[in-house]
Design a protein around this motif. Structure first.
Motif, PDB file in Angstrom:
ATOM      1  N   CYS A  50      78.236  37.453 -87.611  1.00 12.80           N
ATOM      2  CA  CYS A  50      79.463  36.684 -87.844  1.00 12.80           C
ATOM      3  C   CYS A  50      80.603  37.611 -88.279  1.00 12.80           C
ATOM      4  O   CYS A  50      80.416  38.480 -89.132  1.00 12.80           O
ATOM      5  N   CYS A  56      82.954  37.263 -90.217  1.00 10.85           N
ATOM      6  CA  CYS A  56      83.357  37.231 -91.629  1.00 10.85           C
ATOM      7  C   CYS A  56      82.698  38.360 -92.413  1.00 10.85           C
ATOM      8  O   CYS A  56      83.176  38.739 -93.487  1.00 10.85           O
ATOM      9  N   GLN A  80      83.328  32.922 -97.186  1.00  7.98           N
ATOM     10  CA  GLN A  80      82.240  32.085 -96.679  1.00  7.98           C
ATOM     11  C   GLN A  80      81.069  32.920 -96.201  1.00  7.98           C
ATOM     12  O   GLN A  80      80.026  32.389 -95.857  1.00  7.98           O
ATOM     13  N   CYS A  83      76.434  30.956 -89.419  1.00 10.11           N
ATOM     14  CA  CYS A  83      77.442  31.185 -90.461  1.00 10.11           C
ATOM     15  C   CYS A  83      78.684  30.362 -90.114  1.00 10.11           C
ATOM     16  O   CYS A  83      78.628  29.131 -90.086  1.00 10.11           O
ATOM     17  N   CYS A  84      79.781  31.039 -89.796  1.00 14.34           N
ATOM     18  CA  CYS A  84      81.034  30.304 -89.563  1.00 14.34           C
ATOM     19  C   CYS A  84      81.013  29.486 -88.269  1.00 14.34           C
ATOM     20  O   CYS A  84      81.857  28.608 -88.087  1.00 14.34           O
TER      21      CYS A  84
HETATM   22 ZN   LIG Z   1      80.781  33.767 -91.216  1.00 12.76          ZN
END
Ligand SMILES: [Zn+2]
Ligand SMILES: [Zn+2]
Length: 188
Positions: A165, A167, A175, A185-186
């Protein structure tokens, strides 16, 4: 569910002791940067009313709570990065904040980099409670967002479901589930 939510603005403080009191209008922001951060957090949680209310009077006419709501909820706001900027120390009523907001929409990672202008202006008391509070213990002037110069607004990459992910690449992402694939995840 996590009982402690790190603040969306990437400050490393808990949401409840960072942007939440501003968004709930319990406490007034003291600086343009705090306003910028709290507006990002409001985007992240989809609080369009706060974003609308923190526009400068002169900019508010071009906005609608509905439009802000649509845009904030069509994106997953993953990270905020604030750049150091030299503000004129003599100018205490207008400040600049430069930032990048990273978000995901339609499986695409995007960056909005903007240099925003903020102004300290008379607050509008919308009801008697706010009015009383303002006269009792807080200044009547509040930081508001005027507008910004967009430096870059780009699609950085398409994200595949089995990829790490994105992020994970942003230290200020709130997050991030360390090492998880996008789909866990996201991208969920
Ligand atoms: Zn994420
Ligand atoms: Zn915050």
């Amino acid at each position: 569910m996590k009982s402690i939510q790190l603040c969306f603005c990437g400050s490393n403080f808990n949401f409840s002791s960072c942007c939440q009191p501003y968004i709930n209008k319990e406490v007034q922001v003291q600086t343009a940067e705090q306003l910028m951060r709290s507006r990002f957090s409001a985007y992240a949680i989809g609080n369009a009313q706060y974003i609308y209310d923190t526009y400068a009077k002169s900019s508010r006419a071009e906005q609608s709570v509905e439009d802000i709501d649509d845009w904030s909820k069509s994106c997953l706001w993953i990270a905020l990065k604030i750049y150091p900027i030299a503000n004129s120390v003599n100018n205490t009523t207008e400040q600049l904040v430069e930032f990048s907001a990273f978000y995901i929409t339609n499986n695409t990672l995007c960056e909005l980099r903007e240099k925003s202008r903020f102004i300290l202006e008379e607050s509008i008391a919308t009801n008697s409670t706010v009015k009383e509070k303002a006269t009792l213990n807080s200044p009547l002037k509040q930081w508001r967002y005027i507008d910004g110069d967009i430096i870059a607004h780009s699609e950085l990459t398409m994200i595949k479901r089995n990829e790490l992910c994105p992020c994970n690449y942003y230290p200020t992402a709130w997050q991030s589930k360390k090492g998880k694939k996008f789909k866990h995840c996201c991208g969920k």
